[in-house]
Design an enzyme around this catalytic site. Structure first.
Site, PDB file in Angstrom:
ATOM      1  N   CYS A   1      36.164  11.357  -2.581  1.00 34.56           N
ATOM      2  CA  CYS A   1      36.274  10.423  -3.711  1.00 34.56           C
ATOM      3  C   CYS A   1      37.048   9.157  -3.367  1.00 34.56           C
ATOM      4  O   CYS A   1      37.095   8.220  -4.165  1.00 34.56           O
ATOM      5  CB  CYS A   1      36.946  11.105  -4.899  1.00 34.56           C
TER       6      CYS A   1
ATOM      7  N   HIS B   1      42.429   9.034 -10.301  1.00 36.92           N
ATOM      8  CA  HIS B   1      41.129   9.657 -10.032  1.00 36.92           C
ATOM      9  C   HIS B   1      41.012  10.848 -10.989  1.00 36.92           C
ATOM     10  O   HIS B   1      41.923  11.666 -11.074  1.00 36.92           O
ATOM     11  CB  HIS B   1      41.055  10.120  -8.575  1.00 36.92           C
TER      12      HIS B   1
ATOM     13  N   GLU C   1      29.868  10.145  -1.440  1.00 42.22           N
ATOM     14  CA  GLU C   1      29.949  11.396  -0.697  1.00 42.22           C
ATOM     15  C   GLU C   1      28.708  12.245  -0.989  1.00 42.22           C
ATOM     16  O   GLU C   1      28.644  13.402  -0.613  1.00 42.22           O
ATOM     17  CB  GLU C   1      31.240  12.145  -1.024  1.00 42.22           C
TER      18      GLU C   1
HETATM   19  P1  HMG Z   1      39.265  27.602 -13.582  1.00 42.17           P
HETATM   20  O1  HMG Z   1      39.940  28.572 -12.704  1.00 42.17           O
HETATM   21  O2  HMG Z   1      37.998  28.038 -14.226  1.00 42.17           O
HETATM   22  O3  HMG Z   1      40.160  27.130 -14.782  1.00 42.17           O
HETATM   23  O4  HMG Z   1      39.018  26.276 -12.736  1.00 42.17           O
HETATM   24  P2  HMG Z   1      41.617  27.643 -15.268  1.00 42.17           P
HETATM   25  O5  HMG Z   1      41.542  29.068 -15.591  1.00 42.17           O
HETATM   26  O6  HMG Z   1      42.676  27.114 -14.334  1.00 42.17           O
HETATM   27  O7  HMG Z   1      41.681  26.825 -16.632  1.00 42.17           O
HETATM   28  C1  HMG Z   1      41.685  25.445 -16.651  1.00 42.17           C
HETATM   29  C2  HMG Z   1      42.634  24.999 -17.760  1.00 42.17           C
HETATM   30  O8  HMG Z   1      42.060  25.393 -19.016  1.00 42.17           O
HETATM   31  C3  HMG Z   1      44.007  25.649 -17.688  1.00 42.17           C
HETATM   32  O9  HMG Z   1      44.946  24.673 -18.068  1.00 42.17           O
HETATM   33  C4  HMG Z   1      43.932  26.735 -18.769  1.00 42.17           C
HETATM   34  O10 HMG Z   1      45.193  27.095 -19.311  1.00 42.17           O
HETATM   35  C5  HMG Z   1      43.063  26.054 -19.796  1.00 42.17           C
HETATM   36  P3  HMG Z   1      46.046  24.151 -17.003  1.00 42.17           P
HETATM   37  O11 HMG Z   1      46.821  25.325 -16.579  1.00 42.17           O
HETATM   38  O12 HMG Z   1      45.259  23.565 -15.837  1.00 42.17           O
HETATM   39  O13 HMG Z   1      46.806  23.104 -17.748  1.00 42.17           O
HETATM   40  N1  HMG Z   1      42.374  26.969 -20.723  1.00 42.17           N
HETATM   41  C6  HMG Z   1      42.215  26.726 -22.040  1.00 42.17           C
HETATM   42  N2  HMG Z   1      42.614  25.699 -22.818  1.00 42.17           N
HETATM   43  C7  HMG Z   1      42.281  25.728 -24.136  1.00 42.17           C
HETATM   44  N3  HMG Z   1      41.601  26.766 -24.718  1.00 42.17           N
HETATM   45  C8  HMG Z   1      41.188  27.811 -23.962  1.00 42.17           C
HETATM   46  C9  HMG Z   1      41.492  27.829 -22.567  1.00 42.17           C
HETATM   47  N4  HMG Z   1      41.243  28.680 -21.556  1.00 42.17           N
HETATM   48  C10 HMG Z   1      41.789  28.150 -20.444  1.00 42.17           C
HETATM   49  N5  HMG Z   1      40.514  28.799 -24.531  1.00 42.17           N
HETATM   50  C11 HMG Z   1      39.235  24.170 -11.677  1.00 42.17           C
HETATM   51  C12 HMG Z   1      39.534  25.001 -12.928  1.00 42.17           C
HETATM   52  C13 HMG Z   1      39.625  22.724 -11.927  1.00 42.17           C
HETATM   53  C14 HMG Z   1      40.024  24.727 -10.491  1.00 42.17           C
HETATM   54  C15 HMG Z   1      37.705  24.271 -11.383  1.00 42.17           C
HETATM   55  O14 HMG Z   1      36.975  23.678 -12.430  1.00 42.17           O
HETATM   56  C16 HMG Z   1      37.297  23.612 -10.081  1.00 42.17           C
HETATM   57  O15 HMG Z   1      37.353  24.219  -9.010  1.00 42.17           O
HETATM   58  N6  HMG Z   1      36.859  22.300 -10.126  1.00 42.17           N
HETATM   59  C17 HMG Z   1      36.451  21.577  -8.931  1.00 42.17           C
HETATM   60  C18 HMG Z   1      37.645  21.108  -8.092  1.00 42.17           C
HETATM   61  C19 HMG Z   1      38.461  20.030  -8.766  1.00 42.17           C
HETATM   62  O16 HMG Z   1      37.997  19.328  -9.643  1.00 42.17           O
HETATM   63  N7  HMG Z   1      39.713  19.808  -8.276  1.00 42.17           N
HETATM   64  C20 HMG Z   1      40.563  18.786  -8.787  1.00 42.17           C
HETATM   65  C21 HMG Z   1      41.503  18.215  -7.742  1.00 42.17           C
HETATM   66  S1  HMG Z   1      40.667  17.780  -6.215  1.00 42.17           S
HETATM   67  C22 HMG Z   1      39.863  16.257  -6.540  1.00 42.17           C
HETATM   68  O17 HMG Z   1      40.126  15.641  -7.512  1.00 42.17           O
HETATM   69  C23 HMG Z   1      38.816  15.817  -5.566  1.00 42.17           C
HETATM   70  C24 HMG Z   1      37.371  15.964  -6.021  1.00 42.17           C
HETATM   71  O18 HMG Z   1      37.080  14.969  -6.986  1.00 42.17           O
HETATM   72  C25 HMG Z   1      36.432  15.876  -4.830  1.00 42.17           C
HETATM   73  C26 HMG Z   1      36.554  14.704  -3.885  1.00 42.17           C
HETATM   74  O19 HMG Z   1      37.572  14.126  -3.613  1.00 42.17           O
HETATM   75  O20 HMG Z   1      35.521  14.430  -3.315  1.00 42.17           O
HETATM   76  C27 HMG Z   1      37.116  17.302  -6.664  1.00 42.17           C
END
Ligand code: HMG
Length: 381
Positions: A112, A234, A80
Site C-alpha cells: 500500500c 492508511h 500491488e
Molecule cells: P478478525 O480476527 O476477524 O477480527 O480479523 P477480530 O476478532 O479482531 O475483531 C475485529 C474487531 O471487531 C475487534 O475490535 C473486536 O472487538 C470487534 P478491536 O479489538 O480491533 O478494537 N468486534 C465487534 N465490535 C462490535 N460488535 C461486535 C463485534 N465482534 C467483534 N459484535 C483483521 C480482523 C483486521 C485481522 C482481519 O480482517 C484481517 O486479517 N484483515 C486483513 C489485514 C489487515 O487489514 N491488516 C491491517 C494492518 S496491515 C495494512 O494495513 C496493510 C494492508 O493494507 C496491505 C498492504 O499494505 O498492502 C492490509
C-alpha cells in the site's frame, strides 16, 4: 524554495458493491463486528470488464479534463494488483487517455506504500523542472480468500493525482519520517490472486511502523504533534485509523481523541481497502468534507505491508476551499451484488493463455475488453 505538492486529486471505483450486512448474513457474524468492530459498511467490487487500469484511467480522465495535459511528461502507476510482470499498467492508461509519446511511464510497487513512493518520486521530478507536472495513479483491488478473516476488508478504488509546483490543494513539506522492516505480515506470491495475511501481525507491524516513522520525522525537523491539525492514516479498514491515533497519542503522551478522524473515513467506509489508493481516498474525504482547512497542516501516515512506511506532512492550499463531495454520487451509483453473484465473481479467473471477451457491464468511460493472443485489450466506451 518552490512549493510542490498535490495540485488536483480525483477518485474512481467499481461498478459493483457488496454490502457488509449481506456478507455478515452469509458468514453468520454479527453485522456490528463489521460496521463498528472494523468500521466498514460496504466494499467496492469490480465487474468482469473492470480492473486497476479502467479505474485508474477513469480517475485520471477527470483530472486531465480539468487541468489539461500541459507539462505532463511522466505517468507513475502505483499498484500491488499488478497485471503483468513486465509491462506497466500505466502504459494501457497512457493509450486510453491519448497521452503523447513524449511521456515516461513506469509502475511502482511496495504494497500500500506504492502511491506515496510515486508521489515522492514525482516531487523530485517537479523540483528539477517546475514546469513539469507528474500524473500519479494509485489503483488497486484488495482481495482475500473467501471465508477468511480478511474477506470483510476487501475493496477497490483508484486515486489520480497531479503533482505540480504551486499546487492548488496540498503542499507537501520536505521533512518526512521513514520506517522499513522485512516482516511477513502480508504478501501475494506471483502465482496467487489473493493475498496471504497474518492479521494480528499486520496490525502490530503497522503500529510499530507508525511510531518508528513518527520518531524519524521528529528527528528530521518534522513539526510537533501540536502543529498538525488533521491526521490521515492508511485505512485498510477505518477502525485501523482509530487504533493508529490511539497508539500515536500513547507514544507521545497526549490525548489525540478520534473525532478528527470522522471526515477522513467517509469514503473509505464504503470503498473498503483500496491499498495504494486508501490513504489518498482519506485525504480526498477530509478535503471534501471539511470547509475550513486552508492553511492547516495534515499529517499523513502511509503503510505498506512487508513493510515500508512514511510519515509526511502537507499544508492545505486555497484551492481546497472550492472542493465539494463529488465522490459520494459515484459510490451511490454502484450496483449491489447478491452474495452468490459476489462469490461467483470472486472465483473468476482469467488465464492469460486463453482468448476471452468480457461481458459488457461497466458504465465507466473505459472497459477491459478481454484477452487476445495473451495480451490484455481495453477500449473507451
Ligand atoms: P478478525 O480476527 O476477524 O477480527 O480479523 P477480530 O476478532 O479482531 O475483531 C475485529 C474487531 O471487531 C475487534 O475490535 C473486536 O472487538 C470487534 P478491536 O479489538 O480491533 O478494537 N468486534 C465487534 N465490535 C462490535 N460488535 C461486535 C463485534 N465482534 C467483534 N459484535 C483483521 C480482523 C483486521 C485481522 C482481519 O480482517 C484481517 O486479517 N484483515 C486483513 C489485514 C489487515 O487489514 N491488516 C491491517 C494492518 S496491515 C495494512 O494495513 C496493510 C494492508 O493494507 C496491505 C498492504 O499494505 O498492502 C492490509
Amino acid at each position: 524554495m518552490t512549493a510542490i505538492g498535490i495540485h488536483d486529486l480525483e477518485l474512481a471505483t467499481t461498478h459493483h458493491l457488496l454490502d457488509l450486512g449481506v456478507l455478515a448474513e452469509r458468514t453468520g457474524v454479527d453485522p456490528d463486528k463489521y460496521r463498528l468492530g472494523l468500521g466498514q459498511d460496504e466494499m467496492s467490487f469490480p465487474a468482469p470488464d473492470e480492473d486497476i487500469v479502467t479505474m485508474g484511467a477513469t480517475a485520471a480522465l477527470a483530472l486531465l479534463d480539468r487541468n489539461g495535459m500541459e507539462g505532463v511528461r511522466t505517468l507513475l502507476f502505483a499498484t500491488e494488483s499488478g497485471l503483468d510482470h513486465s509491462k506497466a499498467a500505466g502504459v494501457f492508461v497512457h493509450k486510453l487517455l491519448g497521452l503523447p509519446a513524449q511521456v515516461r511511464v513506469a509502475e511502482i510497487k511496495q504494497a500500500c506504500y506504492g502511491g506515496t513512493a510515486a508521489i515522492q518520486a514525482a516531487v523530485g521530478i517537479v523540483q528539477r523542472n517546475p514546469r513539469e507536472r507528474v500524473l500519479v495513479i494509485a489503483s488497486d483491488i484488495a482481495r482475500y480468500t473467501l471465508d477468511s478473516p480478511g474477506e470483510p476488508t476487501q475493496g477497490a478504488g483508484a486515486a489520480a493525482m497531479l503533482i505540480a509546483a504551486d499546487p492548488a490543494l496540498v503542499e507537501i513539506e520536505p521533512a518526512s519520517g521513514l520506517f522499513s522492516d522485512d516482516v511477513d505480515d502480508f504478501w501475494r506470491p506471483n502465482d496467487s490472486t489473493t493475498a496471504i495475511v497474518d492479521g494480528r501481525l499486520s496490525i502490530s507491524a503497522y503500529l510499530d511502523a507508525l511510531t518508528g516513522a513518527w520518531d524519524d520525522l521528529a528527528g528530521h525537523d518534522g513539526p510537533a504533534i501540536g502543529d498538525i491539525d488533521r491526521l490521515v492514516y492508511h485505512q485498510p479498514y477505518t477502525k485501523m485509523a482509530r487504533k493508529a491515533q490511539a497508539r500515536l497519542g500513547e507514544h507521545l503522551g497526549v490525548d489525540l481523541g478520534d473525532d478528527g478522524l470522522v471526515p477522513g473515513a467517509i469514503y473509505n467506509r464504503r470503498l473498503g481497502n483500496a491499498y495504494t489508493a486508501s490513504l489518498y481516498a482519506g485525504v480526498a474525504s477530509v478535503l471534501d468534507h471539511e470547509s475550513d482547512l486552508v492553511g492547516k497542516r495534515l499529517g499523513l501516515f502511509s503503510y505498506g505491508s512487508g513493510s515500508v512506511s512514511e510519515f509526511l506532512t502537507g499544508v492545505v492550499q486555497p484551492g481546497a476551499a472550492s472542493r465539494t463531495d463529488r465522490f459520494t454520487a459515484a459510490l451511490d451509483a454502484r450496483v449491489p451484488l447478491t452474495i452468490d453473484a459476489y462469490r461467483g465473481l470472486h472465483a473468476r479467473e482469467l488465464p492469460s493463455a486463453q482468448d476471452v471477451e468480457t461481458p459488457r457491464v461497466t458504465e465507466a468511460p473505459f472497459r477491459f475488453a478481454g484477452i487476445q493472443g495473451s495480451a490484455r485489450r481495453y477500449e473507451r466506451r
